[in-house]
Motif scaffolding. Sequence first.
Motif, PDB file in Angstrom:
ATOM      1  N   SER A1119       8.774  -1.916  -8.776  1.00  0.00           N
ATOM      2  CA  SER A1119      10.030  -2.664  -9.017  1.00  0.00           C
ATOM      3  C   SER A1119       9.794  -3.992  -9.718  1.00  0.00           C
ATOM      4  O   SER A1119      10.609  -4.909  -9.585  1.00  0.00           O
ATOM      5  CB  SER A1119      10.776  -2.894  -7.700  1.00  0.00           C
ATOM      6  N   LEU A1120       8.690  -4.125 -10.412  1.00  0.00           N
ATOM      7  CA  LEU A1120       8.389  -5.361 -11.150  1.00  0.00           C
ATOM      8  C   LEU A1120       8.363  -6.583 -10.226  1.00  0.00           C
ATOM      9  O   LEU A1120       8.579  -7.708 -10.670  1.00  0.00           O
ATOM     10  CB  LEU A1120       9.414  -5.585 -12.269  1.00  0.00           C
ATOM     11  N   HIS A1121       8.094  -6.345  -8.917  1.00  0.00           N
ATOM     12  CA  HIS A1121       8.002  -7.461  -7.965  1.00  0.00           C
ATOM     13  C   HIS A1121       6.770  -7.375  -7.075  1.00  0.00           C
ATOM     14  O   HIS A1121       6.419  -8.366  -6.434  1.00  0.00           O
ATOM     15  CB  HIS A1121       9.247  -7.513  -7.067  1.00  0.00           C
ATOM     16  N   HIS A1122       6.159  -6.234  -7.022  1.00  0.00           N
ATOM     17  CA  HIS A1122       4.980  -6.069  -6.175  1.00  0.00           C
ATOM     18  C   HIS A1122       3.911  -5.339  -6.977  1.00  0.00           C
ATOM     19  O   HIS A1122       4.123  -4.194  -7.408  1.00  0.00           O
ATOM     20  CB  HIS A1122       5.316  -5.268  -4.913  1.00  0.00           C
ATOM     21  N   ALA A1123       2.790  -6.000  -7.149  1.00  0.00           N
ATOM     22  CA  ALA A1123       1.681  -5.406  -7.898  1.00  0.00           C
ATOM     23  C   ALA A1123       0.403  -5.533  -7.084  1.00  0.00           C
ATOM     24  O   ALA A1123       0.122  -6.592  -6.506  1.00  0.00           O
ATOM     25  CB  ALA A1123       1.516  -6.076  -9.255  1.00  0.00           C
ATOM     26  N   THR A1124      -0.350  -4.436  -7.054  1.00  0.00           N
ATOM     27  CA  THR A1124      -1.594  -4.413  -6.294  1.00  0.00           C
ATOM     28  C   THR A1124      -2.685  -3.763  -7.133  1.00  0.00           C
ATOM     29  O   THR A1124      -2.469  -2.676  -7.701  1.00  0.00           O
ATOM     30  CB  THR A1124      -1.426  -3.641  -4.984  1.00  0.00           C
ATOM     31  N   LEU A1125      -3.845  -4.444  -7.192  1.00  0.00           N
ATOM     32  CA  LEU A1125      -5.021  -3.907  -7.866  1.00  0.00           C
ATOM     33  C   LEU A1125      -6.153  -3.805  -6.857  1.00  0.00           C
ATOM     34  O   LEU A1125      -6.519  -4.806  -6.219  1.00  0.00           O
ATOM     35  CB  LEU A1125      -5.456  -4.796  -9.041  1.00  0.00           C
ATOM     36  N   HIS A1126      -6.678  -2.593  -6.700  1.00  0.00           N
ATOM     37  CA  HIS A1126      -7.817  -2.365  -5.831  1.00  0.00           C
ATOM     38  C   HIS A1126      -9.062  -2.196  -6.699  1.00  0.00           C
ATOM     39  O   HIS A1126      -9.008  -1.537  -7.754  1.00  0.00           O
ATOM     40  CB  HIS A1126      -7.593  -1.120  -4.977  1.00  0.00           C
ATOM     41  N   PHE A1127     -10.164  -2.782  -6.241  1.00  0.00           N
ATOM     42  CA  PHE A1127     -11.412  -2.720  -6.999  1.00  0.00           C
ATOM     43  C   PHE A1127     -12.444  -1.949  -6.192  1.00  0.00           C
ATOM     44  O   PHE A1127     -12.498  -2.038  -4.967  1.00  0.00           O
ATOM     45  CB  PHE A1127     -11.928  -4.136  -7.302  1.00  0.00           C
ATOM     46  N   ARG A1128     -13.291  -1.190  -6.952  1.00  0.00           N
ATOM     47  CA  ARG A1128     -14.306  -0.381  -6.301  1.00  0.00           C
ATOM     48  C   ARG A1128     -15.637  -1.082  -6.332  1.00  0.00           C
ATOM     49  O   ARG A1128     -15.908  -1.942  -7.167  1.00  0.00           O
ATOM     50  CB  ARG A1128     -14.421   0.972  -6.994  1.00  0.00           C
ATOM     51  N   SER A1129     -16.458  -0.682  -5.404  1.00  0.00           N
ATOM     52  CA  SER A1129     -17.853  -1.112  -5.420  1.00  0.00           C
ATOM     53  C   SER A1129     -18.668  -0.067  -6.168  1.00  0.00           C
ATOM     54  O   SER A1129     -18.176   1.018  -6.493  1.00  0.00           O
ATOM     55  CB  SER A1129     -18.366  -1.280  -3.994  1.00  0.00           C
ATOM     56  N   ASN A1130     -19.929  -0.361  -6.405  1.00  0.00           N
ATOM     57  CA  ASN A1130     -20.764   0.584  -7.132  1.00  0.00           C
ATOM     58  C   ASN A1130     -20.983   1.856  -6.354  1.00  0.00           C
ATOM     59  O   ASN A1130     -21.277   2.907  -6.932  1.00  0.00           O
ATOM     60  CB  ASN A1130     -22.111  -0.063  -7.463  1.00  0.00           C
ATOM     61  N   GLU A1131     -20.913   1.785  -5.041  1.00  0.00           N
ATOM     62  CA  GLU A1131     -21.172   2.963  -4.222  1.00  0.00           C
ATOM     63  C   GLU A1131     -19.995   3.912  -4.164  1.00  0.00           C
ATOM     64  O   GLU A1131     -20.130   5.052  -3.756  1.00  0.00           O
ATOM     65  CB  GLU A1131     -21.543   2.535  -2.794  1.00  0.00           C
ATOM     66  N   GLU A1132     -18.835   3.462  -4.557  1.00  0.00           N
ATOM     67  CA  GLU A1132     -17.653   4.292  -4.483  1.00  0.00           C
ATOM     68  C   GLU A1132     -17.591   5.240  -5.669  1.00  0.00           C
ATOM     69  O   GLU A1132     -18.079   4.946  -6.762  1.00  0.00           O
ATOM     70  CB  GLU A1132     -16.385   3.434  -4.446  1.00  0.00           C
ATOM     71  N   GLN A1133     -16.973   6.411  -5.458  1.00  0.00           N
ATOM     72  CA  GLN A1133     -16.801   7.376  -6.531  1.00  0.00           C
ATOM     73  C   GLN A1133     -15.777   6.867  -7.524  1.00  0.00           C
ATOM     74  O   GLN A1133     -14.908   6.064  -7.208  1.00  0.00           O
ATOM     75  CB  GLN A1133     -16.354   8.718  -5.953  1.00  0.00           C
ATOM     76  N   GLU A1134     -15.923   7.390  -8.761  1.00  0.00           N
ATOM     77  CA  GLU A1134     -15.005   6.982  -9.806  1.00  0.00           C
ATOM     78  C   GLU A1134     -13.676   7.701  -9.629  1.00  0.00           C
ATOM     79  O   GLU A1134     -13.557   8.668  -8.895  1.00  0.00           O
ATOM     80  CB  GLU A1134     -15.607   7.275 -11.176  1.00  0.00           C
ATOM     81  N   GLY A1135     -12.691   7.236 -10.374  1.00  0.00           N
ATOM     82  CA  GLY A1135     -11.348   7.774 -10.273  1.00  0.00           C
ATOM     83  C   GLY A1135     -10.348   6.648 -10.167  1.00  0.00           C
ATOM     84  O   GLY A1135     -10.499   5.753  -9.329  1.00  0.00           O
ATOM     85  N   VAL A1136      -9.339   6.685 -11.055  1.00  0.00           N
ATOM     86  CA  VAL A1136      -8.357   5.610 -11.109  1.00  0.00           C
ATOM     87  C   VAL A1136      -6.977   6.196 -10.868  1.00  0.00           C
ATOM     88  O   VAL A1136      -6.605   7.207 -11.484  1.00  0.00           O
ATOM     89  CB  VAL A1136      -8.404   4.893 -12.466  1.00  0.00           C
ATOM     90  N   CYS A1137      -6.274   5.524  -9.977  1.00  0.00           N
ATOM     91  CA  CYS A1137      -4.884   5.904  -9.677  1.00  0.00           C
ATOM     92  C   CYS A1137      -3.960   4.820 -10.181  1.00  0.00           C
ATOM     93  O   CYS A1137      -4.198   3.623  -9.952  1.00  0.00           O
ATOM     94  CB  CYS A1137      -4.680   6.103  -8.188  1.00  0.00           C
ATOM     95  N   CYS A1138      -2.900   5.229 -10.861  1.00  0.00           N
ATOM     96  CA  CYS A1138      -1.934   4.265 -11.396  1.00  0.00           C
ATOM     97  C   CYS A1138      -0.539   4.644 -10.931  1.00  0.00           C
ATOM     98  O   CYS A1138      -0.181   5.840 -10.938  1.00  0.00           O
ATOM     99  CB  CYS A1138      -1.982   4.255 -12.930  1.00  0.00           C
ATOM    100  N   GLY A1139       0.217   3.628 -10.543  1.00  0.00           N
ATOM    101  CA  GLY A1139       1.597   3.832 -10.148  1.00  0.00           C
ATOM    102  C   GLY A1139       2.473   2.755 -10.762  1.00  0.00           C
ATOM    103  O   GLY A1139       2.202   1.559 -10.583  1.00  0.00           O
ATOM    104  N   PHE A1140       3.508   3.194 -11.485  1.00  0.00           N
ATOM    105  CA  PHE A1140       4.458   2.248 -12.075  1.00  0.00           C
ATOM    106  C   PHE A1140       5.851   2.728 -11.685  1.00  0.00           C
ATOM    107  O   PHE A1140       6.600   3.280 -12.502  1.00  0.00           O
ATOM    108  CB  PHE A1140       4.301   2.204 -13.599  1.00  0.00           C
ATOM    109  N   THR A1141       6.169   2.573 -10.437  1.00  0.00           N
ATOM    110  CA  THR A1141       7.426   3.095  -9.899  1.00  0.00           C
ATOM    111  C   THR A1141       8.505   2.023  -9.927  1.00  0.00           C
ATOM    112  O   THR A1141       8.252   0.838  -9.690  1.00  0.00           O
ATOM    113  CB  THR A1141       7.237   3.561  -8.456  1.00  0.00           C
ATOM    114  N   GLY A1142       9.724   2.470 -10.231  1.00  0.00           N
ATOM    115  CA  GLY A1142      10.870   1.567 -10.207  1.00  0.00           C
ATOM    116  C   GLY A1142      10.774   0.435 -11.200  1.00  0.00           C
ATOM    117  O   GLY A1142      11.286  -0.654 -10.946  1.00  0.00           O
ATOM    118  N   CYS A1143      10.149   0.698 -12.368  1.00  0.00           N
ATOM    119  CA  CYS A1143       9.952  -0.367 -13.356  1.00  0.00           C
ATOM    120  C   CYS A1143      10.919  -0.260 -14.529  1.00  0.00           C
ATOM    121  O   CYS A1143      10.707  -0.915 -15.565  1.00  0.00           O
ATOM    122  CB  CYS A1143       8.519  -0.330 -13.867  1.00  0.00           C
ATOM    123  N   SER A1144      11.941   0.582 -14.409  1.00  0.00           N
ATOM    124  CA  SER A1144      12.970   0.739 -15.458  1.00  0.00           C
ATOM    125  C   SER A1144      12.356   1.128 -16.800  1.00  0.00           C
ATOM    126  O   SER A1144      12.711   0.595 -17.863  1.00  0.00           O
ATOM    127  CB  SER A1144      13.790  -0.554 -15.603  1.00  0.00           C
TER     128      SER A1144
END
Length: 1310
Positions: A1119-1144
């Motif tokens: 909703s263009l009001h809440h944004a969250t970025l999670h960062f991985r460590s080197n030990e974590e597996q790769e893979g990126v999830c993106c969500g842009f919900t309610g952004c008109s």
Amino acid sequence: MDPVGLQLGNKNLWSCLVRLLTKDPEWLNAKMKFFLPNMDLDSRNETLDPEQRVILQLNKLHVQGSATWQSFIHCVCMQLEVPLDLEVLLLSTFGSDDGFTSQLGAEEKSQPESQLHHGLKRPHQSCGSSPRRKQCRTQLELAKKYLQLLRTSAQQRYRSRIPGSGQPHAFHQVYVPPILRRATASLDTPEGAMMGDLKVEDGTDLNLITRFLTLSQLLFDLYLSPESDHDAVFQYLEKNADQVLLIFDGLDEALQPRGPDSPGPVLTLFSRLCHGTLLPGCRVMATSRPGKLPACLPAEAAMVHMLGFDGPRVEEYVNHFFSAQPSREGALVELQTNGRLRSLCAVPALCQVACLCLHHLLPDHAPGQSVALLPTMTQLYVQMVRALSPPGRLPTTSLLDLGEVALRGLETGKVIFYAEDIAPPLIAFGATHSLLTSFCVRTGPGHQETGYAFTHLSLQEFLAALHLMASPKVNKDTLTQYVTLHSRWVQRTKARLGLSDHLPTFLAGLASCTCRPFLSHLAQGSEDCVGAKQAAVVQVLKKLATRKLTGPKVVQLCHCVDETQEPELASLTAQSLPYQLPFHNFQLTCTDLATLTNILEHREAPIHLDFDGCPLEPHCPEALVGCRQIENLSFKSRKCGDAFAEALSRSLPTMGRLQMLGLAGSKITARGISHLVKALPLCPQLEEVSFRDNQLSDQVVLNIVEVLPHLPRLRKLDLSSNSICVSTLLCLARVAVTCPTVKMLQAREADLIFLLSPPTETTAELQRSPDLQESDSQRKGAQSRSLTLRLQKCQLQVHDAEALIALLQEGPQLEEVDLSGNQLEDEGCRLMAEAASQLRIARKLDLSDNGLSVTGVHCVLRAVSACWTLAELHISLQHKTVVFMFAQGPEEQEGPQERLTHCGLQAKHLEQLCEALGGSCHLGHLHLDFSGNALGDEGAARLAQLLPGLGALQSLNLSENGLSLDAVLGLARCFSTLQWLFHLDISFESQHILLRGDKTGRDIWATGSLPDFPAGAEFLGFRQRCIPRSLCLSECPLEPPSLTRLCATLKDCPGPLELQLSCVFLSDQSLETLLDCLPQLPQLSLLQLSQTGLSPKSPFLLANTLSLCPRVKKVDLRSLHHATLHFRSNEEQEGVCCGFTGCSLSQEHVESLCWLLSKCKDLSQVDLSHNSVSQESALYLVETLPSCPRVREASVNLGSEQSFRIHFSREDQAGKTLRLSECSFRPEHVSRLATGLSQSLQLTELTLTQCCLGQKQLAILLSLMGRPAGLFNLRDSTRHTEKLSFPRLEACALGFKKKKERKEEIFRGY
């Protein structure tokens, strides 16, 4: 001194004055020197007896003349504690007593050169010529003659009414109150008083005056006329008004029928006299029934309540009545053995009736028969009628006729009758039997006639009751209308108290079975009619007994029920009384309480009696003797004095169920309290005692608390509002410490309360002797107990604190010590803080509002540093708060809190403050609160330097300290300098700043130092196992320079790190700056923008971050009001999830966003839900699906769910899934769907849910699609599924093998 202690005559008044002055000889000596400065007082008098010396001094003062004597009397009344009743007599008498000469005679004989009288001057002092002197002498002679005439009239009017020897049957001899006797006693002097008391007509006579009269007309025309020269006598009275006393006897009657505030002629005259506009300087006395005096009384008017007879008065009256007769001793014995008769004699009129009846009964009956013959007030009057009747004959007709006259008078409010109201035979009958009295009624000059009245109002009511009960003219329905209860509360809307207040009581008394023969004789044998009337009265009383009644009506009901002598009715009444029975603001007599006690004897349940504001006679408590139903007893009245307390002390031990005793707002002195203190140990069942607001002295209060060990069940002792000093308060604190049952002493300004916790005891233990009970209490008190001491606003100072500490160190464990609101200042607070660890305080030490300064704060911190049990210290100089909280055990010690809020602390105070706090480091992980001070940027910077020296803290609150944005952002450096810091919460606009450690990791950090974690890439492999640090920054303007500075500050912060930002709006430039800095923060694990407005460009900036910072594993924008970025460590597996919900996002935005996301090789999921995805977007997805080999699953829902999700695989995987829901496809869309689906050769599953495709459309869709590679699964979840049979679906599937021409033919046919 109580009025009952004043005997008749001036001799006793003189004795009272002597006794009063004997108590204070120093004051009398000082007054002697003041009034007689030139006289040798003769020191040889020192050897005389104290009373003789006072008498000699009074004689010397009296012979100086009336002016000196009157001035001295005024000094006595104003400067000494003189009882009101004695003060009235002294001021009304001035210097006159049995042995005194009259003022005029004394002045003429002893002081020939002094002025003869007020207003009469010596001849050489402007009296003028000889004719003027002659006129003065003539006026004086006329005044003397008039006063002699007054004396003779008063003797005839009053002295004939006082019963004496040989006059036992003279019922017209009514009792004269002592104060009215005192008003006429001065006329008995041999020479005669120069000025005396002028008694204005009775109120019943004044009530007949309808036209305005002057005072001269009232005195001389209607009352008593001088022999000659009225004007000269009145002029003399005006000149000597200060020696004139005017008595309005029965003023309430004079105000009828207009009411107490109506401007009638009598009220107008009375008002002018009171306000000094008429006969200025005179004294005015008025008698009235309670509450009926008019509003024109001046504020300084004294109010005196006339009380009834006590025991000595009754005995005196009986002795005077029987005099030398042989039956005197027998009468006294009867009164001593008959408690009911003795209580009735408290009313003077009933005392006279009782004497008359005893005189009639004693010669013919054995001793002790009065109990059976005279049990009630009604039967007293019955016996009186028999005594006054001829032997053997009862004049029934005359009695009933006279009763009819009495009833008619009560109904019309008439107490004065004339010849036309009563037949001549009845007048003769009433006069013969002493039932009527006659007098002259003057209504104006030359207008007078004979009036008749019953000898007492109660007699009129009794005769009216006889008529109602025995007369055949009255039926029972009419009779019951008179059985009502009247309230004694005075109402201003009511003209006066009713004349028939006792009529229901007499009716109830005549309803007794004992009175039936007497009534039957009066009714001439109509016993059945009498019985029916009696039953009707009892039935009305039964109905009244079950109602909820006010206090006055309860009393009257008890009188009525007691008069009936019906045990069943008494039991019903007693059981119907409420558990809480209040009596408020109306006068109660000893007879009232005795009657109430008689009724309560029939009650089983306990009862609470509360007497608040009720004027009570001093001997009233004697009526409660033996009343075991009383559980709570409370009195609150300034009328209660020492005599009342003494009588109460005799009654208390007889009340076996009494648990609460209250005596508040009285005028009891040490003498009265001493009687109660002796009586309290005899009441071991007491649980609460209150002596509030009694003006008790310090020593009296100390005497009261000495009784605490002797009351084994006492739970509360209230001594509030008694004005004790500090030294006495400390003595009471010692009592609280040493008495084993005291659990709290609470003193706050006027409040002073002991709360006790008695040990559990059985009934058998309570019945043992007080000594054994005390031993048991001490034994059980030796066990552990906890004491709460609250001495608030008691003016305690430093030396008092020292004494208190020494006292408490010897005492038991303390639950709480509250010394707030005193004057301990810095030194006293320091002493108490130092002693805190020694005093064994379990919960709280309160030193608030004691004048602590900033300098004193440092001292208190140092003093308390050694206290291991400290759980919290809160100091706020602005709010005057200094509170210590303690932990009882190690399990409660989660780290002490030291809150120094709103203390005006500045940067210059910090070094000394931290030095004082350094001593508390061994106490564990400290919580510090510096909120609400004035540290500023300089203080914040200085504190950041000092914090490492304080050791491991749990939290630090720097809110409301006026920090700038630079100073706030600079606090982020503390992450790298303070190993205990894990959370930094900042709300800039509200100035909320909190540094917190991690509670779960407290034990780890307490055992050793925090490992030196790297800030760079080497740290990444270890930080997952560490507790993350977090910085929460809200309500802050996040501009690009601020964000750059913040990220630069955080570069050296150990990780993992969570950054939470919040502001009203974050510009694209600020967001871009923040995202550009992300690669510089390798320890960052979370970036959150909450409740922050973002622009429509922000989704593209966030999507672009995936290529700039490969550590991002998840982007979530809502909703263009809440944004969250999670960062991985080197030990974590790769893979990126993106969500842009309610952004008109529009179709074009989705295409652009997908193009940016396609650059990310690790993309695993995209969520574009709630972006107003259209049907065109769904078709676009189908058409682009063949060009996206990594798409594993795609789903679109255009209904209420509004979802659009795409899942990716790492490599090209065989098999794709497509789910379309609520897409509302039209026929023209089938070809586009078929084209897109045909190109998706890896499509293995297609789900269509409510897509508006019927059987024909599905068949066409399948026929137009090219055959996918491998297996293909089609699911139709529409509501048309049941219309599509399995054979048709199979036929559609076979259609894939036919030629293309056939497909086109089918399409054209469709």
